[in-house]
Design a protein around this motif. Structure first.
Motif, PDB file in Angstrom:
ATOM      1  N   PHE A  16      44.026  42.955  32.467  1.00 16.23           N
ATOM      2  CA  PHE A  16      45.053  43.299  33.453  1.00 16.23           C
ATOM      3  C   PHE A  16      46.122  42.208  33.476  1.00 16.23           C
ATOM      4  CE2 PHE A  16      41.052  45.106  34.968  1.00 16.23           C
ATOM      5  CZ  PHE A  16      41.401  46.432  35.199  1.00 16.23           C
ATOM      6  N   VAL A  46      42.204  38.510  33.660  1.00 18.41           N
ATOM      7  CA  VAL A  46      43.375  38.731  34.505  1.00 18.41           C
ATOM      8  C   VAL A  46      44.472  37.765  34.070  1.00 18.41           C
ATOM      9  CG1 VAL A  46      44.279  38.807  36.850  1.00 18.41           C
ATOM     10  CG2 VAL A  46      41.875  39.410  36.422  1.00 18.41           C
ATOM     11  N   PRO A  99      40.473  34.370  35.028  1.00 18.04           N
ATOM     12  CA  PRO A  99      41.926  34.285  35.160  1.00 18.04           C
ATOM     13  C   PRO A  99      42.477  33.414  34.033  1.00 18.04           C
ATOM     14  CG  PRO A  99      40.883  32.790  36.711  1.00 18.04           C
ATOM     15  CD  PRO A  99      39.776  33.502  35.990  1.00 18.04           C
ATOM     16  N   GLY A 138      40.506  40.478  40.029  1.00 18.55           N
ATOM     17  CA  GLY A 138      39.431  40.829  39.117  1.00 18.55           C
ATOM     18  C   GLY A 138      38.209  41.376  39.834  1.00 18.55           C
ATOM     19  N   ALA A 145      44.114  35.679  41.599  1.00 17.38           N
ATOM     20  CA  ALA A 145      43.870  36.389  40.334  1.00 17.38           C
ATOM     21  C   ALA A 145      42.388  36.748  40.224  1.00 17.38           C
ATOM     22  CB  ALA A 145      44.308  35.532  39.147  1.00 17.38           C
ATOM     23  N   ASP A 168      47.583  35.969  34.634  1.00 20.05           N
ATOM     24  CA  ASP A 168      48.237  35.608  35.892  1.00 20.05           C
ATOM     25  C   ASP A 168      49.697  35.212  35.669  1.00 20.05           C
ATOM     26  OD1 ASP A 168      48.518  35.034  38.609  1.00 20.05           O
ATOM     27  OD2 ASP A 168      47.762  32.981  38.376  1.00 20.05           O
TER      28      ASP A 168
END
Length: 324
Positions: free
Chosen positions: A61, A37, A9, A75, A71, A39
């Protein structure tokens, strides 16, 4: 061959992420994917990720800000691996890390594991001092990140930990946004009798905070966390006497000038005790880091940590008493 999914994250830290991804390109065991990820960051890492697309099996993402715990869960949902590994974005991974973990899990499987942290020789003097404070026996570092410690049985910490896909499927992963989310997960894993352990050789270089102000805020939240977790799991008696040590240290320091007017011998005795504590930190940190400057900064870092954690513990403890 076991495949791993590394979950990272990230929140407004593209520069740190670049160092982490670069270290992952040097792993001697390469059967892993990386899932970043974002966040809800204002400073996005998409360009950093793009530069490593051809060097790593990498997925990226973006989600709305939900906190690092959730987060990570996002994942996990996108991961293809058999085993999930979580790193904080401010870590750098030694080249043999994945090989060490895979060897240990192949010989003696763990449902969840954690690894220690260390300071890289290229870290700044301030980062080395903060790292010393977070791992020293003279501070709260003496009750965390070890197989057997004063705070109880070992529990993984989310800057460097792993869980199997089965564990995530059965527990749902992290149940809190932040502030103690890794400890809370560890509590549930222990209650469900999952096999957990420390892999001492699976260490990471952990930068932590870049200045004392941010470091204070971080450890202050750590101090509050104990009471937050105790509220979530009241039957487990999560607050042990050792967790009150930083608060006792704060009170000890604040009472030193008072003793001068109340009972002068206690003033000089307390002052001598504090001076001995400072000298021990200076000597230990200087020897460990081979730097007098880091030793001096470690004194400041230790006081920031103990006062931050201690005041957070006192603040949340007082709120609990007032609610009662």
């Amino acid at each position: 061959m076991r495949k791993y999914s590394i979950i990272i994250p990230v929140y407004n830290r593209p520069d740190e992420l670049e160092e982490l991804l670069d270290s992952l390109t040097r792993q001697t065991y390469t059967h892993f994917e990386v899932i970043v990820v974002e966040d809800g960051s204002a400073k996005k890492s998409d360009q950093v990720v793009e530069r490593y697309q051809d060097r790593l099996s990498l997925k990226y993402f973006e989600i709305e800000n939900r906190g690092q715990g959730f987060a990570r869960n996002f994942g996990f949902e996108k991961a293809c691996g058999d085993y999930f590994i979580v790193f904080d974005s401010d870590t750098i991974i030694p080249p043999c890390y994945m090989e060490v973990v895979n060897k240990r899990l192949s010989e003696d499987f763990l449902d969840a594991y954690g690894g220690p942290d260390a300071a890289d020789e290229n870290f700044s003097d301030l980062q080395k001092a903060i790292s010393y404070s977070m791992t020293s026996v003279f501070t709260t570092g003496g009750i965390r990140g070890k197989k057997n410690n004063a705070g109880g049985a070992f529990q993984p910490r989310s800057f460097n930990m792993g869980i199997s896909r089965r564990v995530y499927r059965e527990t749902g992963g992290f149940a809190k946004r932040d502030m103690g989310e890794d400890i809370e997960l560890g509590i549930r894993l222990k209650n469900h009798n999952y096999r957990m352990g420390l892999i001492p050789e699976a260490f990471v270089y952990h930068k932590r905070r870049g200045n004392f102000t941010d470091f204070y805020r971080q450890v202050h939240s750590f101090g509050r966390t104990r009471f937050v977790l105790d509220k979530l799991h009241p039957a487990l008696e999560l607050i042990k006497p050792v967790h009150a040590f930083p608060s006792a240290f704060v009170l000890f320091c604040l009472l030193i000038p008072v003793w001068y007017f109340v009972f002068e011998p206690f003033f000089w005795l307390s002052l001598a005790g504090l001076a001995l504590f400072i000298v021990l930190i200076l000597l230990d940190a200087t020897v460990r880091t081979k730097s007098l400057k880091v030793g001096l900064l470690s004194i400041v870092a230790a006081f920031v940590q103990l006062f931050g954690y201690g005041l957070g513990f006192i603040q949340e403890g007082t709120r609990k008493l007032l609610r009662k």
